[in-house]
Design a protein around this motif. Structure first.
Motif, mmCIF file in Angstrom:
data_model
loop_
_atom_site.group_PDB
_atom_site.id
_atom_site.type_symbol
_atom_site.label_atom_id
_atom_site.label_comp_id
_atom_site.label_asym_id
_atom_site.label_seq_id
_atom_site.Cartn_x
_atom_site.Cartn_y
_atom_site.Cartn_z
ATOM 1 N N ARG A 205 81.213 -28.410 74.846
ATOM 2 C CA ARG A 205 80.291 -28.833 75.898
ATOM 3 C C ARG A 205 79.854 -27.630 76.375
ATOM 4 O O ARG A 205 80.693 -26.716 77.113
ATOM 5 C CB ARG A 205 81.229 -29.489 76.943
ATOM 6 C CG ARG A 205 80.406 -29.984 77.948
ATOM 7 C CD ARG A 205 81.032 -30.938 79.019
ATOM 8 N NE ARG A 205 80.417 -31.411 80.030
ATOM 9 C CZ ARG A 205 81.034 -32.403 81.092
ATOM 10 N NH1 ARG A 205 82.104 -32.617 81.041
ATOM 11 N NH2 ARG A 205 79.941 -32.718 81.954
ATOM 12 N N ASN A 206 78.564 -27.449 76.502
ATOM 13 C CA ASN A 206 78.092 -26.030 76.874
ATOM 14 C C ASN A 206 78.785 -24.953 76.266
ATOM 15 O O ASN A 206 78.656 -24.875 74.650
ATOM 16 C CB ASN A 206 78.087 -25.531 78.415
ATOM 17 C CG ASN A 206 77.603 -26.750 79.251
ATOM 18 O OD1 ASN A 206 76.347 -27.140 78.834
ATOM 19 N ND2 ASN A 206 78.101 -27.295 80.300
ATOM 20 N N GLN A 207 79.622 -24.018 76.605
ATOM 21 C CA GLN A 207 80.168 -23.029 75.601
ATOM 22 C C GLN A 207 81.772 -23.210 75.552
ATOM 23 O O GLN A 207 82.329 -22.315 74.851
ATOM 24 C CB GLN A 207 79.976 -21.535 76.551
ATOM 25 C CG GLN A 207 78.580 -21.122 76.608
ATOM 26 C CD GLN A 207 77.806 -21.255 75.211
ATOM 27 O OE1 GLN A 207 78.245 -20.759 74.283
ATOM 28 N NE2 GLN A 207 76.524 -21.608 75.167
ATOM 29 N N THR A 208 82.206 -24.416 76.119
ATOM 30 C CA THR A 208 83.600 -24.552 75.942
ATOM 31 C C THR A 208 83.886 -25.774 74.937
ATOM 32 O O THR A 208 83.182 -26.540 74.740
ATOM 33 C CB THR A 208 84.180 -25.231 77.255
ATOM 34 O OG1 THR A 208 83.782 -24.482 78.493
ATOM 35 C CG2 THR A 208 85.506 -25.503 77.107
ATOM 36 N N ILE A 209 84.971 -25.082 73.827
ATOM 37 C CA ILE A 209 85.090 -25.834 72.640
ATOM 38 C C ILE A 209 86.195 -26.951 73.187
ATOM 39 O O ILE A 209 86.935 -26.823 73.982
ATOM 40 C CB ILE A 209 86.044 -24.906 71.722
ATOM 41 C CG1 ILE A 209 85.438 -24.027 71.287
ATOM 42 C CG2 ILE A 209 86.630 -25.952 70.835
ATOM 43 C CD1 ILE A 209 86.019 -22.938 70.547
ATOM 44 N N THR A 210 85.472 -28.405 72.824
ATOM 45 C CA THR A 210 86.478 -29.614 73.167
ATOM 46 C C THR A 210 86.898 -30.209 72.083
ATOM 47 O O THR A 210 88.060 -30.957 72.242
ATOM 48 C CB THR A 210 85.400 -30.528 73.679
ATOM 49 O OG1 THR A 210 84.384 -30.795 72.882
ATOM 50 C CG2 THR A 210 84.662 -30.019 75.194
ATOM 51 N N TYR A 211 86.431 -29.609 70.792
ATOM 52 C CA TYR A 211 87.263 -30.458 69.743
ATOM 53 C C TYR A 211 86.932 -29.609 68.507
ATOM 54 O O TYR A 211 85.923 -28.964 68.522
ATOM 55 C CB TYR A 211 86.491 -31.857 69.492
ATOM 56 C CG TYR A 211 86.725 -32.522 68.138
ATOM 57 C CD1 TYR A 211 88.038 -32.939 67.740
ATOM 58 C CD2 TYR A 211 85.487 -32.571 67.212
ATOM 59 C CE1 TYR A 211 88.338 -33.736 66.573
ATOM 60 C CE2 TYR A 211 86.189 -33.145 65.928
ATOM 61 C CZ TYR A 211 87.364 -33.650 65.881
ATOM 62 O OH TYR A 211 87.726 -34.317 64.402
ATOM 63 N N ARG A 212 87.683 -29.749 67.606
ATOM 64 C CA ARG A 212 87.654 -28.968 66.307
ATOM 65 C C ARG A 212 87.896 -29.730 64.944
ATOM 66 O O ARG A 212 88.771 -30.495 65.136
ATOM 67 C CB ARG A 212 88.748 -27.924 66.199
ATOM 68 C CG ARG A 212 88.590 -26.868 65.193
ATOM 69 C CD ARG A 212 89.420 -25.616 65.396
ATOM 70 N NE ARG A 212 90.824 -26.008 65.337
ATOM 71 C CZ ARG A 212 91.838 -26.079 64.368
ATOM 72 N NH1 ARG A 212 91.296 -25.778 63.070
ATOM 73 N NH2 ARG A 212 92.880 -26.667 64.457
ATOM 74 N N THR A 213 87.116 -29.652 63.993
ATOM 75 C CA THR A 213 87.503 -30.469 63.135
ATOM 76 C C THR A 213 88.659 -30.390 62.035
ATOM 77 O O THR A 213 88.968 -31.217 61.475
ATOM 78 C CB THR A 213 86.142 -30.650 62.120
ATOM 79 O OG1 THR A 213 85.897 -29.435 61.589
ATOM 80 C CG2 THR A 213 84.891 -31.176 62.855
ATOM 81 N N GLY A 214 89.026 -29.017 62.294
ATOM 82 C CA GLY A 214 89.724 -28.735 61.194
ATOM 83 C C GLY A 214 88.788 -28.185 59.689
ATOM 84 O O GLY A 214 87.879 -28.404 59.663
ATOM 85 N N PRO A 215 89.628 -27.069 59.267
ATOM 86 C CA PRO A 215 88.824 -26.580 57.768
ATOM 87 C C PRO A 215 88.414 -27.725 56.825
ATOM 88 O O PRO A 215 89.309 -28.767 56.629
ATOM 89 C CB PRO A 215 89.433 -25.696 57.401
ATOM 90 C CG PRO A 215 90.835 -25.721 57.818
ATOM 91 C CD PRO A 215 90.743 -26.591 59.139
#
Length: 834
Positions: A205-215
């Motif tokens: 959200r803008n520059q803030t990470i809210t979620y990561r899929t994992g590799p």
């Protein structure tokens, strides 16, 4: 003069093209001698997709692609999303430089593709939804001069890719709409593939990470459980080499319509839809629970959405901030119990893991797991390792050389992760296993003897209590065991929880409670509601208690009594009032709670005396945050999903440290973990706090509680009651007044004057903003409590704009109390709102 002739030239082209070479709506191509006006379209050959102009809620025009014959209109691509045309006089044409250009009513370019060297360019809308520009003399099917698939907006179609071309340094990603279904301009959310380290997707959200899929682990992203190839309809594709990193998906049946979008609703979500039986069905989405949000348990913390609390430290680690950890805030993460010693360190195997953030890791695709472990062992900076690919027994090596961050555990998917620990923390060698086994057996035998002794004592005590009771009939005369059996088998209780032995609730004698409350003296009375009174008491050992005594003549109170026992007995949270026990004897039914020294929040917040100064801004903010934490526990972190249904200021109690605790679960309902909403014909609660969909139609969900929470936030900030507040000019309730001041930019004038100057303007404005988001009229617009926690915890000013609140219309009702009355420890409600 030049401007005039340029303007005239464009309009001359427009007029000539319009009368002689306009394409028909059945055509899928646009040539250099044609234009496409705002009332014309191109239609792909198999009639699946349409290219044309659409309008937003402000009547701006956009060139876009959408599905044909699907309602509502589903846009999949937008050309000029950040530079709309303001009227219907714009048109699309192929320019002299081999590109195609979108012109506004003044003949000025609003958007264009890149230039090409083609002398005979033609624009073609393919059956895949891809808009391509190619040379008309080129008979190949994929030698495109330009294609829309290279410039995705918010939607990923089958065959479209997101990721990086590392040879050219170009990137493709998804960007949400500004407002879902209303404003297609670039929104706050992006979904990008990060190629550094071991590639994975990041939602920001803008520059803030809210979620990561994992590799990607060869089968799926390690952070998306259940994401596997469906051999019948869907295939996920991920490629990673020195030339680029790409993610895409395909369908085995061309007639099957499927799309992935990045939504601006639901706090930004990756969502996959399929068109089945005349509507879009959401098959998967992320983030979907608290553990999906980035870094919720900090470094070396593991999040498990099926556990309570959700955060835990890896073996050999402890919470870095124990106080915050006790409040269910694990964002500070964990620290090691024992420092590492490179020569003696060992590795702990963690199963079913979403791998930690892989942005800064060592990667080798050819190494085996054993080779990876040996290399990690020799490198004293290595903190963990794992396979890259889990197929065929595993292959490849990824090593972390720093802190491990953003880890989840998935009960069915995920993969193995090996974490470096000091030898003393990982468990012992085979030489001392026998010693531990002998010690464990000894402890077990002792514990068994102790348990048998306690069981015998409890049995004798229980028999003595039962023999002292009078023989009674009907529900109001049933024994404790009978009541418990009815409670656990009541409608709404879940799964294998029907065993009465699961409920371990102390039983108080009626004589004990009578003595503790001085024979239920009026001097000890704390409050009274529709189905009973609440009294302050003190047990012989000195402990203060609050006793809710069910009225003998209240038929309504029986159901609330059963419901409260059923729900609250299993709930343990810092921000929920604790049930200490109950009494069912003769015709008496009583609940015993912990005593709250500072009574109900309403007794201070709405008090006109000087006691209101106790609630400075810091305390009010902490109360708001505490209520949010308690509500999140009910909705997400407890064993069940619980909807309170009667949240209000008088049901918030304050202990000696002014810590808020949610009370009164008589109206609460249990939801299945997969259940999202329910409907009732008996609407119960308190006007002013009930959401519109619940008060009007009987529909309730977690979003109903969110509405009530928003009302409380605004009441805590202003010190005024929603139902009793009237502005001088419009007679609006509190919600309407706050909404008006928000739009006028004067929201800070609503702050309770008793707060003084102890506040930070930005923090107050953010809380008002959050309150308005929570009381939006439509349930789907309101945030979840996990999002509210993130908004309260973050200092970022970027929050979605609130929409109209529910029940903010003019009111003409008299200034009377709602049908709930405040009680010290517990509030009781007698409203059946229709």
């Amino acid at each position: 003069m030049r401007v005039f002739f340029t303007y005239l030239n464009y309009h001359f082209i427009f007029v000539i093209s319009f009368f002689f070479v306009t394409p028909s709506t059945a055509s899928d191509t646009l040539t250099a001698t044609q234009i496409l006006t705002t009332n014309q379209t191109l239609l792909s050959q198999n009639r699946s997709f349409v290219l044309g102009f659409f309008r937003d809620s402000n009547t701006n025009y956009y060139l876009g692609i959408w599905y044909n014959n699907i309602s509502p209109q589903t846009i999949v691509w937008t050309a000029n999303r950040d530079n709309p045309i303001d009227n219907s006089s714009g048109y699309l044409k192929i320019g002299d430089n081999g590109s195609f250009v979108l012109l506004n009513s003044s003949g000025n370019p609003a958007w264009s593709s890149n230039q090409t060297n083609s002398k005979n360019p033609v624009l073609h809308l393919l059956d895949t939804g891809n808009l391509v520009l190619k040379d008309s003399s080129d008979k190949t099917n994929n030698n495109y001069l330009w294609q829309s698939f290279d410039y995705p907006t918010d939607t990923l179609l089958p065959g479209m890719k997101v990721g990086w071309n590392l040879d050219t340094g170009t990137e493709k990603h998804l960007t949400s709409w500004k407002v879902e279904g209303e404003d297609p301009s670039s929104g706050d959310y992006t979904l990008k593939i990060d190629y550094h380290g071991l590639p994975e997707g990041f939602l920001r959200r803008n520059q803030t990470i809210t979620y990561r899929t994992g590799p990607w682990n060869g089968e799926r992203f390690s952070g998306i459980p259940g994401m596997k190839d469906d051999t019948n309809d869907l295939k996920y594709n991920f490629t990673y080499d020195e030339h680029g990193v790409w993610f895409s998906f395909s369908v085995t049946d061309p007639s099957l319509l499927s799309r992935i979008i990045l939504s601006s609703d639901s706090d930004g979500q990756y969502q996959r839809y399929m068109w089945i039986q005349g509507r879009w069905n959401k098959f998967s989405y992320a983030p979907k629970d608290q553990c999906d949000f980035y870094g919720v348990c900090g470094s070396y913390g593991v999040c498990d959405n099926n556990a309570s609390p959700v955060c835990s430290c890896i073996q050999g680690f402890r919470p870095k901030n124990q106080e915050a950890w006790n409040l269910r805030d694990g964002s500070d993460g964990c620290v090691r119990n024992t420092g590492l010693n490179c020569s003696t360190d060992k590795f702990l195997r963690l199963e079913h893991m979403k791998l930690p953030d892989t942005t800064n890791v060592f990667v080798n695709k050819s190494m085996t797991l054993d080779e990876c472990g040996s290399l990690c062992k020799r490198n004293c900076s290595c903190t963990a390792y794992a396979n890259i690919d889990i197929r065929n027994g595993g292959s490849g090596c990824v090593m972390w050389l720093g802190q491990l961050f953003d880890m989840n555990v998935h009960r069915t998917d995920g993969q193995d992760l090996y974490v470096r620990l000091a030898a003393a923390d990982i468990g012992s060698t085979s030489s001392n296993k026998n010693h531990r086994a002998v010690l464990a057996i000894g402890i077990t035998v002792c514990a068994l003897v102790l348990v048998l002794g306690l069981v015998a004592v409890c049995y004798l005590r229980k028999k003595r209590q039962q023999s002292s009771r009078a023989t009674i009939s009907g529900f109001v005369h049933r024994s404790h065991d009978s009541l418990m059996n009815e409670v656990v088998s009541s409608r709404g209780y879940l799964g294998d929880e029907r065993n009465m032995d699961d409920i371990e609730l102390p039983l108080f004698d009626c004589d004990t409670l009578t003595m503790a409350t001085n024979n239920f003296s009026q001097d000890n009375k704390l409050g009274e509601g529709g189905f009973g009174s609440v009294y302050m008491g003190r047990l012989i050992e000195g402990q203060k208690i609050a006793v809710k005594r069910l009225s003998k003549y209240s038929g309504q109170g029986i159901e609330e009594f059963k419901n409260e026992v059923k729900l609250i007995v299993k709930l343990q949270h810092r921000n929920l009032v604790r049930l200490l026990g109950c009494c069912i004897e003769n015709d008496e039914k009583m609940l015993v709670y912990e005593y709250m020294e500072n009574r109900g929040l309403d007794s201070i917040l709405f008090d006109k005396s000087e006691s209101r100064v106790l609630l400075d801004w810091e305390r009010r903010f902490n109360i708001i945050y505490g209520i949010a934490r308690g509500l999140l526990y009910l909705h997400q972190d407890s064993r069940f999903r619980i909807i309170h249904r009667d949240l209000k200021i008088s049901n918030i109690l304050l202990d000696s440290e002014m810590i808020p605790k949610i009370s009164d679960f008589g109206m609460a309902r249990i939801f299945d973990k997969d259940q999202t909403q329910a409907k009732t014909l008996r609407v119960v609660g308190t006007y002013g706090y009930m959401s519109p969909e619940y008060a009007m139609d009987g529909n309730f969900s977690v979003k109903s509680d969110v509405f009530s929470f928003g009302v409380m936030v605004l009441e805590i900030i202003t010190g005024k009651k929603n139902r009793e507040f009237y502005s001088d000019n419009d007679e609006l309730n509190l919600l309407g007044n706050v909404w008006r001041h928000w739009h006028e930019g004067t929201a800070l004038t609503l702050l309770d004057p008793s707060i003084g100057n102890s506040y930070t303007e930005a923090e107050v404005v953010r809380c008002i903003h959050i309150g308005l988001l929570c009381v939006q009229e439509h349930a789907e617009d309101r945030p979840t409590m996990s999002s509210v926690i993130l908004m309260l915890s973050s200092e970022t000013p970027s929050l979605p704009n609130p929409k109209t609140p529910g029940f903010s219309i003019k009111k003409n009702h008299p200034k009377t109390e709602s049908s709930s009355s405040s009680v010290n420890q517990v509030t009781v409600t007698m409203l059946d709102a229709r």
